[in-house]
Design a protein around this motif. Structure first.
Motif, PDB file in Angstrom:
ATOM      1  N   ASP A  75       0.839  -1.202   0.000  1.00 34.89           N
ATOM      2  CA  ASP A  75       0.000   0.000   0.000  1.00 34.89           C
ATOM      3  C   ASP A  75       0.872   1.250   0.000  1.00 34.89           C
ATOM      4  O   ASP A  75       2.090   1.187   0.115  1.00 34.89           O
ATOM      5  N   LYS A  93      -6.942 -10.048  -1.564  1.00 37.95           N
ATOM      6  CA  LYS A  93      -5.897  -9.030  -1.661  1.00 37.95           C
ATOM      7  C   LYS A  93      -6.341  -7.975  -2.655  1.00 37.95           C
ATOM      8  O   LYS A  93      -6.724  -8.279  -3.782  1.00 37.95           O
ATOM      9  N   ASP A  94      -6.286  -6.720  -2.220  1.00 39.63           N
ATOM     10  CA  ASP A  94      -6.726  -5.580  -3.033  1.00 39.63           C
ATOM     11  C   ASP A  94      -5.533  -5.077  -3.825  1.00 39.63           C
ATOM     12  O   ASP A  94      -4.533  -4.662  -3.236  1.00 39.63           O
ATOM     13  N   ASP A 150      -8.672  -0.029   9.662  1.00 38.48           N
ATOM     14  CA  ASP A 150      -8.046   1.165   9.086  1.00 38.48           C
ATOM     15  C   ASP A 150      -6.698   1.365   9.765  1.00 38.48           C
ATOM     16  O   ASP A 150      -6.381   0.695  10.756  1.00 38.48           O
ATOM     17  N   PRO A 188     -12.801  -2.635   3.987  1.00 42.82           N
ATOM     18  CA  PRO A 188     -11.359  -2.816   3.787  1.00 42.82           C
ATOM     19  C   PRO A 188     -10.729  -3.487   5.009  1.00 42.82           C
ATOM     20  O   PRO A 188     -11.270  -3.438   6.121  1.00 42.82           O
ATOM     21  N   ARG A 197       2.798  -4.466   5.087  1.00 47.78           N
ATOM     22  CA  ARG A 197       1.382  -4.043   5.089  1.00 47.78           C
ATOM     23  C   ARG A 197       0.777  -4.236   3.698  1.00 47.78           C
ATOM     24  O   ARG A 197       1.321  -3.798   2.701  1.00 47.78           O
ATOM     25  N   HIS A 198      -0.402  -4.888   3.669  1.00 42.58           N
ATOM     26  CA  HIS A 198      -1.107  -5.130   2.412  1.00 42.58           C
ATOM     27  C   HIS A 198      -2.606  -4.921   2.609  1.00 42.58           C
ATOM     28  O   HIS A 198      -3.173  -5.366   3.602  1.00 42.58           O
ATOM     29  N   PRO A 199      -3.232  -4.233   1.661  1.00 43.27           N
ATOM     30  CA  PRO A 199      -4.677  -4.006   1.745  1.00 43.27           C
ATOM     31  C   PRO A 199      -5.469  -5.201   1.214  1.00 43.27           C
ATOM     32  O   PRO A 199      -5.076  -5.829   0.227  1.00 43.27           O
ATOM     33  N   TYR A 200      -6.564  -5.502   1.865  1.00 40.41           N
ATOM     34  CA  TYR A 200      -7.492  -6.540   1.437  1.00 40.41           C
ATOM     35  C   TYR A 200      -8.889  -5.925   1.395  1.00 40.41           C
ATOM     36  O   TYR A 200      -9.178  -4.946   2.070  1.00 40.41           O
ATOM     37  N   ARG A 201      -9.777  -6.520   0.613  1.00 42.95           N
ATOM     38  CA  ARG A 201     -11.181  -6.109   0.552  1.00 42.95           C
ATOM     39  C   ARG A 201     -11.979  -7.358   0.896  1.00 42.95           C
ATOM     40  O   ARG A 201     -11.800  -8.417   0.310  1.00 42.95           O
ATOM     41  N   LEU A 220      -6.609  -4.022   6.520  1.00 45.49           N
ATOM     42  CA  LEU A 220      -5.160  -3.921   6.386  1.00 45.49           C
ATOM     43  C   LEU A 220      -4.541  -5.115   7.097  1.00 45.49           C
ATOM     44  O   LEU A 220      -4.848  -5.380   8.263  1.00 45.49           O
TER      45      LEU A 220
END
Length: 124
Positions: free
Chosen positions: A41, A120-121, A75, A58, A48-52, A60
């Motif tokens: 991100d 994974k976003d 968040d 969201p 750190r990786h964003p997921y949906r 993290l």
């Protein structure tokens, strides 16, 4: 002992010792181990990786300890939920929650609630 037999015995000893010194091959790193060192991100925070998630929220995911520890946050300012796994590829567990990876998907289970599936976003 004849010189021929001594030579054969010497060759056998050398072959035996050379077979014992071979190092076992290390398996390629898991996706979790790789993600512990990179960032997915804009924050640039290592691991750190964003997921949906399928609830359209969201998530993290911070990969720590070579991927054996996860810190989950809704968040960047929220307190993390910490999950750990005893070895790569095994289920992560915490006080009230567990999680398991399958490729780019993370399945989270918490008590009697229905499981939540997060992907994974790739869009930052």
């Amino acid at each position: 002992m004849t010189p021929f037999r001594m030579g054969i015995a010497g060759i056998c000893v050398v072959l035996t010792l050379s077979g014992c010194s071979e190092q076992p091959r290390k398996a390629p790193p898991t996706e979790q181990e790789i993600h512990a060192g990179d960032s997915g991100d804009a924050s640039g925070i290592a691991g750190r990786h964003p997921y949906r998630c399928d609830d359209d929220r969201p998530l993290l995911v911070d990969f720590k300890n070579e991927g054996l520890t996860l810190e989950l946050r809704r968040d960047g300012n929220a307190a993390p939920v910490v999950l750990t796994a005893p070895a790569a590829g095994l289920q992560y567990v915490g006080d009230t929650m567990s999680a398991m990876f399958s490729g780019n998907e993370l399945k989270i289970e918490e008590g009697d609630k229905p499981p939540v599936l997060c992907t994974k976003d790739t869009s930052l």
